[in-house]
Design a protein around this motif. Structure first.
Motif, PDB file in Angstrom:
ATOM      1  N   THR A  58       8.207   1.408  11.949  1.00 24.45           N
ATOM      2  CA  THR A  58       8.466   1.657  10.529  1.00 24.45           C
ATOM      3  C   THR A  58       7.956   0.503   9.663  1.00 24.45           C
ATOM      4  OG1 THR A  58      10.700   0.800  10.907  1.00 24.45           O
ATOM      5  CG2 THR A  58      10.430   3.188  10.861  1.00 24.45           C
ATOM      6  N   LEU A  59       8.015  -0.719  10.164  1.00 23.03           N
ATOM      7  CA  LEU A  59       7.427  -1.851   9.447  1.00 23.03           C
ATOM      8  C   LEU A  59       5.918  -1.708   9.367  1.00 23.03           C
ATOM      9  CD1 LEU A  59       9.432  -4.898  10.862  1.00 23.03           C
ATOM     10  CD2 LEU A  59       9.327  -4.206   8.465  1.00 23.03           C
ATOM     11  N   ASP A  60       5.298  -1.291  10.456  1.00 22.54           N
ATOM     12  CA  ASP A  60       3.843  -1.132  10.501  1.00 22.54           C
ATOM     13  C   ASP A  60       3.346  -0.006   9.607  1.00 22.54           C
ATOM     14  OD1 ASP A  60       3.847  -3.183  12.326  1.00 22.54           O
ATOM     15  OD2 ASP A  60       3.373  -1.941  14.070  1.00 22.54           O
ATOM     16  N   LYS A  61       4.232   0.914   9.227  1.00 24.31           N
ATOM     17  CA  LYS A  61       3.865   2.020   8.335  1.00 24.31           C
ATOM     18  C   LYS A  61       4.203   1.719   6.879  1.00 24.31           C
ATOM     19  CE  LYS A  61       2.888   4.479  11.997  1.00 24.31           C
ATOM     20  NZ  LYS A  61       1.498   4.739  12.411  1.00 24.31           N
ATOM     21  N   GLY A  62       4.967   0.661   6.633  1.00 24.74           N
ATOM     22  CA  GLY A  62       5.307   0.289   5.268  1.00 24.74           C
ATOM     23  C   GLY A  62       6.531   0.970   4.703  1.00 24.74           C
ATOM     24  N   VAL A  63       7.266   1.718   5.515  1.00 21.78           N
ATOM     25  CA  VAL A  63       8.389   2.479   4.975  1.00 21.78           C
ATOM     26  C   VAL A  63       9.680   1.667   4.915  1.00 21.78           C
ATOM     27  CG1 VAL A  63       7.384   4.650   5.773  1.00 21.78           C
ATOM     28  CG2 VAL A  63       9.025   3.472   7.229  1.00 21.78           C
ATOM     29  N   VAL A  64       9.669   0.474   5.484  1.00 21.10           N
ATOM     30  CA  VAL A  64      10.847  -0.394   5.502  1.00 21.10           C
ATOM     31  C   VAL A  64      10.558  -1.659   4.710  1.00 21.10           C
ATOM     32  CG1 VAL A  64      12.333  -1.811   6.980  1.00 21.10           C
ATOM     33  CG2 VAL A  64      11.678   0.493   7.712  1.00 21.10           C
ATOM     34  N   GLN A 110       3.946   9.453   1.408  1.00 21.73           N
ATOM     35  CA  GLN A 110       5.291   8.895   1.381  1.00 21.73           C
ATOM     36  C   GLN A 110       6.164   9.489   2.482  1.00 21.73           C
ATOM     37  OE1 GLN A 110       6.077   6.296  -1.198  1.00 21.73           O
ATOM     38  NE2 GLN A 110       3.908   6.473  -0.690  1.00 21.73           N
ATOM     39  N   SER A 111       5.720  10.539   3.114  1.00 23.10           N
ATOM     40  CA  SER A 111       6.435  11.120   4.257  1.00 23.10           C
ATOM     41  C   SER A 111       5.668  10.846   5.544  1.00 23.10           C
ATOM     42  CB  SER A 111       6.628  12.628   4.063  1.00 23.10           C
ATOM     43  OG  SER A 111       5.375  13.276   3.893  1.00 23.10           O
ATOM     44  N   ILE A 112       5.101   9.661   5.639  1.00 26.07           N
ATOM     45  CA  ILE A 112       4.212   9.326   6.751  1.00 26.07           C
ATOM     46  C   ILE A 112       4.860   9.507   8.113  1.00 26.07           C
ATOM     47  CG2 ILE A 112       4.803   6.858   6.530  1.00 26.07           C
ATOM     48  CD1 ILE A 112       1.987   6.226   7.557  1.00 26.07           C
ATOM     49  N   TYR A 166       0.829  -1.202   0.000  1.00 28.74           N
ATOM     50  CA  TYR A 166       0.000   0.000   0.000  1.00 28.74           C
ATOM     51  C   TYR A 166       0.870   1.262   0.000  1.00 28.74           C
ATOM     52  CZ  TYR A 166      -4.272  -2.667   0.942  1.00 28.74           C
ATOM     53  OH  TYR A 166      -5.340  -3.519   0.868  1.00 28.74           O
ATOM     54  N   TYR A 167       1.939   1.222   0.775  1.00 27.11           N
ATOM     55  CA  TYR A 167       2.845   2.370   0.827  1.00 27.11           C
ATOM     56  C   TYR A 167       3.458   2.625  -0.543  1.00 27.11           C
ATOM     57  CZ  TYR A 167       7.060   5.047   2.003  1.00 27.11           C
ATOM     58  OH  TYR A 167       8.061   5.991   2.045  1.00 27.11           O
ATOM     59  N   GLU A 168       3.904   1.579  -1.195  1.00 25.78           N
ATOM     60  CA  GLU A 168       4.542   1.740  -2.504  1.00 25.78           C
ATOM     61  C   GLU A 168       3.552   2.178  -3.574  1.00 25.78           C
ATOM     62  OE1 GLU A 168       6.457  -2.106  -2.919  1.00 25.78           O
ATOM     63  OE2 GLU A 168       8.404  -1.222  -2.367  1.00 25.78           O
ATOM     64  N   LYS A 169       2.297   1.808  -3.429  1.00 27.75           N
ATOM     65  CA  LYS A 169       1.272   2.261  -4.373  1.00 27.75           C
ATOM     66  C   LYS A 169       0.860   3.708  -4.134  1.00 27.75           C
ATOM     67  CE  LYS A 169      -0.925  -2.160  -5.567  1.00 27.75           C
ATOM     68  NZ  LYS A 169      -2.178  -2.963  -5.515  1.00 27.75           N
ATOM     69  N   GLY A 170       1.303   4.264  -3.012  1.00 26.86           N
ATOM     70  CA  GLY A 170       0.985   5.658  -2.722  1.00 26.86           C
ATOM     71  C   GLY A 170      -0.389   5.864  -2.127  1.00 26.86           C
TER      72      GLY A 170
END
Length: 521
Positions: free
Chosen positions: A480-486, A288-290, A280-284
Motif C-alpha cells: 500500500t505504501l508502494d501504491k501511494g494509498v497510505v 484512486q481505486s488502484i 502522484y496518487y494524490e494528484k490523480g
C-alpha cells in the motif's frame, strides 16, 4: 537529492513477482542418485536412449494470454513436429500476468503431476526449488539434453542456477537486462506542447497535461498487480533485486558492493520514494481505486485508457508492434532513467528458464523437448517465433523477422511458450522493433554488469518461518505504501515496526553471514 534518485520514483514495469511462499506442500523433489559434492558432471554428445514408443502429452505452465486467431493452428503445427521427433506433444496452461504471482506457487505446491513450468528468480525460483517444488535434474539434464547442458556449462550458467549444489532449471540463453522504460504517447506530448521527456520533471509535465486535457484517460498505468515501480526504484539506485522474496522482498545490496545486504525500507531513499509515490496518487496520476485494479497495464495502454505503460527490456518491442498495428496514428516514445548512473544490471541466468515438475511422470521426454527447442531450429522457431509465413516472415541469413505485410500484429500473437526458452544462436531480431528501443539496448550493453550474487540463494533451513512472516508483512503493509494509498510517515513507521516484530533484524544478520561464506568460497 540527485536527479538519479528522484527519477527512480516514477519508474515501473511488468514481469516481477513474489513467489516465495508455497501453499502447504513442503515435500522435496523426486530424488535421483547424487554424485559426491563438488563432482562435475560432463555431458556426452548424444542423448541417453529413452523409450518413446508411447505418445505422451506434456503439460506446461506458461505466463501469458491465450494468443490470437492463429494460436491453435500454431500449437497444432508444433505438436505435429514434436510427435514426429519425440512422439510427444505440448499442452500449455496459460497463467495470466495478473494471476501468476499467486497461481504458479499454488500449482508448484499442489502435488500436480505437470511436466514443465516457466521459472525465474523473479518468480521465486531459488526459494521454491529449495522447498522441493521442482524435480532435481542434475543427472537428467546432461543425459537427455547433453548439447544444451554443455552450452550452459561452457557459459557458466549452471553454477549460478544451482540450489544446494543441485540443478532444477534449464536457463534461457539470451542477453537481457533488468531494466525498464516508459512507453508514452509521443503524439499526445506534441499535441499538448510538452517538453521532451528526459527526466522526472518533464515526465510530470506530461502527466499533468494528460490529466488536464484527457478526461477519459489516466496518466499513468498502475494497478494492484503492478510491482515494477519498486523494481525500477532499485535500479535507479544501482541496488539489486531483493534476495528474500522476489520483488516483494526487502533485503537488497549495492551492485558496487555485494558484501553487505541491507533492509531497503530503512533507507532514506525508500522514504523519499514513497513520498513521491503518495504525491502522484494524490494528484490523480493513477486510479484512486488502484488496489482494486487488476488489468494488465499494457492492455490499458493499448486500449487508450492510459498515457504511460512501463515495460521491461524483453517485452518492450512486442508491445510497440501491437500498439502501432492497432493504432497506426499513434507515435510511441520511450524513456529510461536507468542509464543516468551509467550502470545497469545484466540479467542473471536464472532470470528466465524452465523447470520439470517435481511429480512429472515424463521427465525424460520433457528434457528431450527442451533439447529440441535449443538445438533444432525448426522446433525453436515454432516455440519462440510462431508460424512462418502466417504470423511472421524471416530472413535467416540476416537473422531478422518481420510481420507479414497487411497483417494486424494484435491478431498474430501465439501462446507465450518461448519466454523461458531462448537462445542467441537462433534468435531473430525484428524489422518491426522500435528503433528507440534498439538504441536503448546499445546503451545498456555498454554499461551492463552481472550481479556478484547471481548464484546466491538464501539457505532457509533455520529461518523459513521468519522469511514467511516478512513476506506476509510486506504484502500487507509495504504494497500500500508502494501504491501511494497510505500516508507515508505513519505507514512507514508501522511497516518498519511490523518487520522488526517479524524478525527482520535476525534475518539480516543471518543473510549477511551466509553471503560472507558464499563470497569466501
Amino acid at each position: 537529492m540527485t536527479s538519479k534518485k528522484i527519477a527512480a520514483f516514477v519508474l515501473a514495469g511488468s514481469m516481477v513477482a513474489a513467489a516465495l511462499a508455497g501453499c502447504g506442500n513442503t515435500s522435496k523433489s523426486k530424488e535421483t542418485a547424487k554424485p559426491e559434492s563438488g563432482t562435475e558432471i560432463t555431458a556426452g554428445t548424444e542423448a541417453a536412449a529413452a523409450d518413446t514408443s508411447e505418445h505422451v502429452v506434456l503439460t506446461m505452465y506458461c505466463i501469458g494470454d491465450e494468443g490470437g486467431i492463429y494460436a491453435q493452428q500454431h500449437l497444432d503445427k508444433l505438436n505435429e513436429v514434436l510427435t514426429e521427433k519425440i512422439n510427444a506433444e505440448i499442452n500449455p496452461v496459460m497463467v495470466s500476468w495478473g494471476d501468476y504471482k499467486t497461481k504458479l506457487p499454488m500449482v508448484w505446491a499442489s502435488g500436480e503431476a505437470y511436466d514443465l513450468t516457466y521459472v525465474a528468480n523473479w518468480t521465486g525460483y531459488f526459494a521454491e526449488a529449495d522447498k522441493g517444488a521442482f524435480m532435481d535434474i542434475t543427472e537428467l539434464f546432461p543425459a537427455y539434453a547433453p548439447k544444451t547442458y554443455a552450452e550452459c556449462q561452457e557459459k557458466g550458467y549452471l553454477e549460478t542456477t544451482k540450489v544446494n549444489d543441485r540443478l532444477y532449471m534449464v536457463p534461457a540463453d539470451k542477453p537481457e537486462y533488468t531494466t525498464f522504460f516508459y512507453n508514452y504517447r509521443e503524439d499526445l506530448r506534441k499535441k499538448y506542447n510538452c517538453p521532451e521527456i528526459v527526466d522526472l520533471e518533464t515526465l510530470e509535465t506530461y502527466m499533468q497535461a494528460i490529466k488536464d486535457n484527457e478526461p477519459g484517460m489516466t496518466a499513468y498505468g498502475y494497478t494492484s498487480t503492478e510491482t515494477m515501480r519498486f523494481a525500477c526504484f532499485l535500479n535507479e539506485q544501482d541496488w539489486s533485486r531483493p534476495l528474500d522474496a522476489g520483488i516483494t522482498g526487502i533485503f537488497v545490496y549495492d551492485l558496487k558492493d555485494p558484501t553487505k545486504v541491507f533492509n531497503v525500507t530503512e533507507t532514506p531513499e525508500y522514504e523519499e520514494f514513497i513520498k513521491k509515490t503518495r504525491e502522484y496518487y494524490e494528484k490523480g496520476y493513477w486510479s484512486q481505486s488502484i488496489m482494486a485494479e487488476t488489468a494488465a497495464t499494457r492492455d490499458l495502454f493499448k486500449s487508450g485508457q492510459t498515457a504511460i505503460y512501463l515495460s521491461n527490456h524483453s517485452n518492450g518491442n512486442l508491445a510497440y508492434q501491437e500498439m502501432l498495428s492497432q493504432h497506426p496514428e499513434w507515435e510511441i516514445g520511450v524513456y529510461s532513467s536507468d542509464l543516468e548512473s551509467r550502470m545497469t544490471e545484466r540479467v542473471a541466468a536464472a532470470n528466465n528458464g524452465m523447470a520439470v515438475g517435481a511429480y512429472s511422470k515424463n521427465p525424460e521426454r520433457a528434457m528431450m523437448f527442451l533439447e529440441l527447442a535449443y538445438q533444432d531450429q525448426e522446433v525453436y522457431d515454432l516455440v519462440v517465433n510462431g508460424l512462418e509465413g502466417v504470423t511472421y516472415e524471416k530472413d535467416e541469413a540476416a537473422m531478422t523477422k518481420w510481420i507479414p505485410e497487411g497483417m494486424d500484429a494484435s491478431e498474430l500473437g501465439v501462446k507465450n511458450l518461448g519466454m523461458g526458452i531462448n537462445t542467441q544462436k537462433f534468435y531473430l531480431s525484428s524489422k518491426n522493433d522500435n528503433p528507440l528501443v534498439t538504441k536503448l539496448t546499445e546503451e545498456y550493453d555498454k554499461v551492463a554488469v552481472f550481479p556478484d550474487l547471481a548464484g546466491f540463494s538464501i539457505n532457509q533451513d533455520e529461518i523459513s518461518a521468519e522469511l514467511a512472516a516478512i513476506k506476509s508483512v510486506a504484502e500487507e503493509y509495504k504494497f500500500t505504501l508502494d501504491k501511494g494509498v497510505v500516508e507515508p510517515e505513519e505507514g512507514l513507521a508501522r511497516l518498519r515496526q511490523k518487520l522488526k516484530d517479524a524478525g527482520s533484524e535476525k534475518l539480516l544478520e543471518e543473510i549477511n553471514a551466509q553471503i560472507a561464506d558464499y563470497l569466501a568460497k
